[in-house]
Design a protein around this motif. Structure first.
Motif, PDB file in Angstrom:
ATOM      1  N   ASP A 170      -8.524  -8.738  -2.891  1.00 53.96           N
ATOM      2  CA  ASP A 170      -7.652  -7.882  -2.100  1.00 53.96           C
ATOM      3  C   ASP A 170      -8.388  -7.521  -0.814  1.00 53.96           C
ATOM      4  O   ASP A 170      -9.277  -6.668  -0.816  1.00 53.96           O
ATOM      5  CB  ASP A 170      -7.286  -6.624  -2.895  1.00 53.96           C
ATOM      6  CG  ASP A 170      -6.242  -5.773  -2.184  1.00 53.96           C
ATOM      7  OD1 ASP A 170      -5.982  -6.026  -0.989  1.00 53.96           O
ATOM      8  OD2 ASP A 170      -5.695  -4.856  -2.815  1.00 53.96           O
ATOM      9  N   ALA A 205      -4.374  -6.288   2.108  1.00 58.71           N
ATOM     10  CA  ALA A 205      -2.920  -6.421   2.065  1.00 58.71           C
ATOM     11  C   ALA A 205      -2.308  -5.657   0.894  1.00 58.71           C
ATOM     12  O   ALA A 205      -1.136  -5.278   0.929  1.00 58.71           O
ATOM     13  CB  ALA A 205      -2.519  -7.890   1.990  1.00 58.71           C
ATOM     14  N   HIS A 206      -3.094  -5.459  -0.167  1.00 57.83           N
ATOM     15  CA  HIS A 206      -2.683  -4.679  -1.341  1.00 57.83           C
ATOM     16  C   HIS A 206      -1.402  -5.228  -1.992  1.00 57.83           C
ATOM     17  O   HIS A 206      -0.498  -4.477  -2.360  1.00 57.83           O
ATOM     18  CB  HIS A 206      -2.480  -3.204  -0.966  1.00 57.83           C
ATOM     19  CG  HIS A 206      -3.674  -2.598  -0.286  1.00 57.83           C
ATOM     20  ND1 HIS A 206      -4.919  -2.554  -0.877  1.00 57.83           N
ATOM     21  CD2 HIS A 206      -3.814  -2.040   0.942  1.00 57.83           C
ATOM     22  CE1 HIS A 206      -5.780  -1.976  -0.055  1.00 57.83           C
ATOM     23  NE2 HIS A 206      -5.143  -1.668   1.055  1.00 57.83           N
ATOM     24  N   ARG A 207      -1.346  -6.553  -2.142  1.00 55.26           N
ATOM     25  CA  ARG A 207      -0.202  -7.171  -2.821  1.00 55.26           C
ATOM     26  C   ARG A 207      -0.666  -8.021  -3.999  1.00 55.26           C
ATOM     27  O   ARG A 207       0.078  -8.852  -4.493  1.00 55.26           O
ATOM     28  CB  ARG A 207       0.581  -8.057  -1.841  1.00 55.26           C
ATOM     29  CG  ARG A 207       1.128  -7.344  -0.641  1.00 55.26           C
ATOM     30  CD  ARG A 207       1.622  -8.325   0.392  1.00 55.26           C
ATOM     31  NE  ARG A 207       0.561  -9.219   0.830  1.00 55.26           N
ATOM     32  CZ  ARG A 207       0.660 -10.057   1.867  1.00 55.26           C
ATOM     33  NH1 ARG A 207       1.762 -10.099   2.557  1.00 55.26           N
ATOM     34  NH2 ARG A 207      -0.337 -10.851   2.181  1.00 55.26           N
ATOM     35  N   HIS A 239      -1.026  -7.389  -6.994  1.00 51.25           N
ATOM     36  CA  HIS A 239      -0.276  -7.246  -8.241  1.00 51.25           C
ATOM     37  C   HIS A 239       0.877  -8.251  -8.303  1.00 51.25           C
ATOM     38  O   HIS A 239       1.194  -8.779  -9.369  1.00 51.25           O
ATOM     39  CB  HIS A 239       0.254  -5.819  -8.391  1.00 51.25           C
ATOM     40  CG  HIS A 239       1.247  -5.420  -7.357  1.00 51.25           C
ATOM     41  ND1 HIS A 239       0.901  -5.112  -6.056  1.00 51.25           N
ATOM     42  CD2 HIS A 239       2.611  -5.298  -7.433  1.00 51.25           C
ATOM     43  CE1 HIS A 239       1.981  -4.800  -5.380  1.00 51.25           C
ATOM     44  NE2 HIS A 239       3.037  -4.915  -6.175  1.00 51.25           N
ATOM     45  N   LEU A 240       1.497  -8.540  -7.139  1.00 52.86           N
ATOM     46  CA  LEU A 240       2.553  -9.551  -7.096  1.00 52.86           C
ATOM     47  C   LEU A 240       1.985 -10.943  -7.385  1.00 52.86           C
ATOM     48  O   LEU A 240       2.570 -11.728  -8.127  1.00 52.86           O
ATOM     49  CB  LEU A 240       3.243  -9.540  -5.729  1.00 52.86           C
ATOM     50  CG  LEU A 240       3.997  -8.269  -5.354  1.00 52.86           C
ATOM     51  CD1 LEU A 240       4.520  -8.365  -3.920  1.00 52.86           C
ATOM     52  CD2 LEU A 240       5.146  -8.042  -6.325  1.00 52.86           C
ATOM     53  N   ASP A 266      -5.913 -12.250  -0.418  1.00 56.06           N
ATOM     54  CA  ASP A 266      -4.678 -11.683   0.121  1.00 56.06           C
ATOM     55  C   ASP A 266      -5.061 -10.704   1.217  1.00 56.06           C
ATOM     56  O   ASP A 266      -5.738  -9.704   0.956  1.00 56.06           O
ATOM     57  CB  ASP A 266      -3.896 -10.984  -0.994  1.00 56.06           C
ATOM     58  CG  ASP A 266      -2.526 -10.528  -0.513  1.00 56.06           C
ATOM     59  OD1 ASP A 266      -1.957 -11.184   0.376  1.00 56.06           O
ATOM     60  OD2 ASP A 266      -2.028  -9.509  -1.031  1.00 56.06           O
ATOM     61  N   GLU A 306      -4.145  -8.925   5.379  1.00 50.24           N
ATOM     62  CA  GLU A 306      -3.377  -8.833   6.621  1.00 50.24           C
ATOM     63  C   GLU A 306      -3.989  -9.818   7.612  1.00 50.24           C
ATOM     64  O   GLU A 306      -3.302 -10.630   8.210  1.00 50.24           O
ATOM     65  CB  GLU A 306      -3.441  -7.404   7.164  1.00 50.24           C
ATOM     66  CG  GLU A 306      -2.720  -6.368   6.317  1.00 50.24           C
ATOM     67  CD  GLU A 306      -1.222  -6.562   6.332  1.00 50.24           C
ATOM     68  OE1 GLU A 306      -0.710  -7.127   7.313  1.00 50.24           O
ATOM     69  OE2 GLU A 306      -0.554  -6.147   5.373  1.00 50.24           O
ATOM     70  N   GLU A 354      -1.102 -12.240   7.098  1.00 52.74           N
ATOM     71  CA  GLU A 354       0.042 -11.868   7.930  1.00 52.74           C
ATOM     72  C   GLU A 354      -0.213 -12.181   9.395  1.00 52.74           C
ATOM     73  O   GLU A 354       0.706 -12.424  10.154  1.00 52.74           O
ATOM     74  CB  GLU A 354       0.336 -10.373   7.757  1.00 52.74           C
ATOM     75  CG  GLU A 354       0.813  -9.985   6.378  1.00 52.74           C
ATOM     76  CD  GLU A 354       2.181 -10.557   6.054  1.00 52.74           C
ATOM     77  OE1 GLU A 354       2.964 -10.800   6.983  1.00 52.74           O
ATOM     78  OE2 GLU A 354       2.458 -10.783   4.861  1.00 52.74           O
ATOM     79  N   LEU A 384       3.684 -13.461   1.953  1.00 52.92           N
ATOM     80  CA  LEU A 384       3.459 -13.995   0.608  1.00 52.92           C
ATOM     81  C   LEU A 384       4.802 -14.293  -0.037  1.00 52.92           C
ATOM     82  O   LEU A 384       5.607 -13.385  -0.259  1.00 52.92           O
ATOM     83  CB  LEU A 384       2.687 -12.980  -0.229  1.00 52.92           C
ATOM     84  CG  LEU A 384       2.549 -13.280  -1.714  1.00 52.92           C
ATOM     85  CD1 LEU A 384       1.776 -14.578  -1.920  1.00 52.92           C
ATOM     86  CD2 LEU A 384       1.865 -12.125  -2.427  1.00 52.92           C
ATOM     87  N   THR A 389       6.252 -15.957  -3.383  1.00 50.54           N
ATOM     88  CA  THR A 389       5.767 -16.395  -4.685  1.00 50.54           C
ATOM     89  C   THR A 389       6.223 -17.803  -5.034  1.00 50.54           C
ATOM     90  O   THR A 389       5.514 -18.533  -5.724  1.00 50.54           O
ATOM     91  CB  THR A 389       6.240 -15.422  -5.783  1.00 50.54           C
ATOM     92  OG1 THR A 389       7.673 -15.282  -5.713  1.00 50.54           O
ATOM     93  CG2 THR A 389       5.596 -14.066  -5.613  1.00 50.54           C
TER      94      THR A 389
END
Length: 219
Positions: free
Chosen positions: A34, A37-39, A41-42, A79, A81, A107, A130, A132
């Motif tokens: 991480d 971006a803190h995503r 978990h997705l 993941d 930015e 991003e 992102l 999936t």
């Protein structure tokens, strides 16, 4: 009178039946990073759905090398930015010491971090969010590119080692020619005999000759 036909089986649904095959990503061990971006978990949920094993999730770039050493992932996913300098520096160290396929989801469409990432050994750099559904093909492309780059690197290293070996043998021959008055063929034959007598390779004996010459040469 004809025997009655057995009832026909219903058609197999998607992913059913003997012809169904597991996802191409099935069984991959993945380390998630991480990088702001803190995503993750997705990503973790989608990876699990595809049969991957998420072996760890980290937020500190300095832990990348130790985690890869300890957890032995097949793929590393970042993941971000925009990947930080610390992350890219640690990925470059990883590429040099324990290369792995690395995927960056970012991003920021700026070319500068993208070029730095590729230089650091990143196998795939995906911009614009992102998604999936793109994860599996991206992983497959990253792994294929990594394997190709690794094969090229191994070929280059082998060629460089062969060149260095030839140079050592030529230098040892030159020492015999200048110090013992031998022609090139006899100098080579002497090297070969020494190698056979000692049970060593020609390159090993050549290096011994060079080391001895350097030691005895006047300062």
């Amino acid at each position: 009178m004809n025997a009655p036909r057995p009832p026909s089986s219903p058609p197999a649904g998607p992913g059913e039946g003997p012809e169904a095959s597991p996802p191409a990503t099935q069984g991959l061990r993945v380390l998630l990073i991480d990088d702001g971006a803190h995503r993750v978990h997705l990503l973790s949920e989608e990876l699990a759905r595809q049969g991957c094993e998420v072996v760890g999730v980290i937020e500190q770039a300095t832990l990348i090398h130790d985690c890869v050493l300890r957890l032995q992932p097949d793929v590393v996913i970042v993941d971000a930015e925009s990947p930080t300098r610390d992350t890219l520096e640690n990925l470059a160290t990883l590429s040099a010491r324990m290369p792995r396929p690395v995927v960056v989801f970012a991003e920021d469409a700026d070319q500068t971090p993208m070029r730095r990432a590729i230089k650091a050994g990143v196998s795939a750099y995906v911009v614009a969010g992102l998604q999936t559904q793109r994860l599996a093909p991206v992983l497959q492309v990253a792994i294929a590119r990594f394997e190709q780059d690794l094969a090229l690197r191994e070929e280059l290293n082998k060629a460089q080692e062969q060149l260095a070996s030839r140079k050592r043998i030529e230098r040892a021959k030159g020492i015999f020619m200048s110090e013992m008055g031998l022609d090139e063929d006899k100098a080579y034959q002497r090297l070969r005999k020494l190698a056979m007598d000692r049970g060593e390779t020609l390159v090993q004996v050549a290096q011994r000759v060079i080391d001895a010459h350097e030691l005895l040469r006047p300062g």
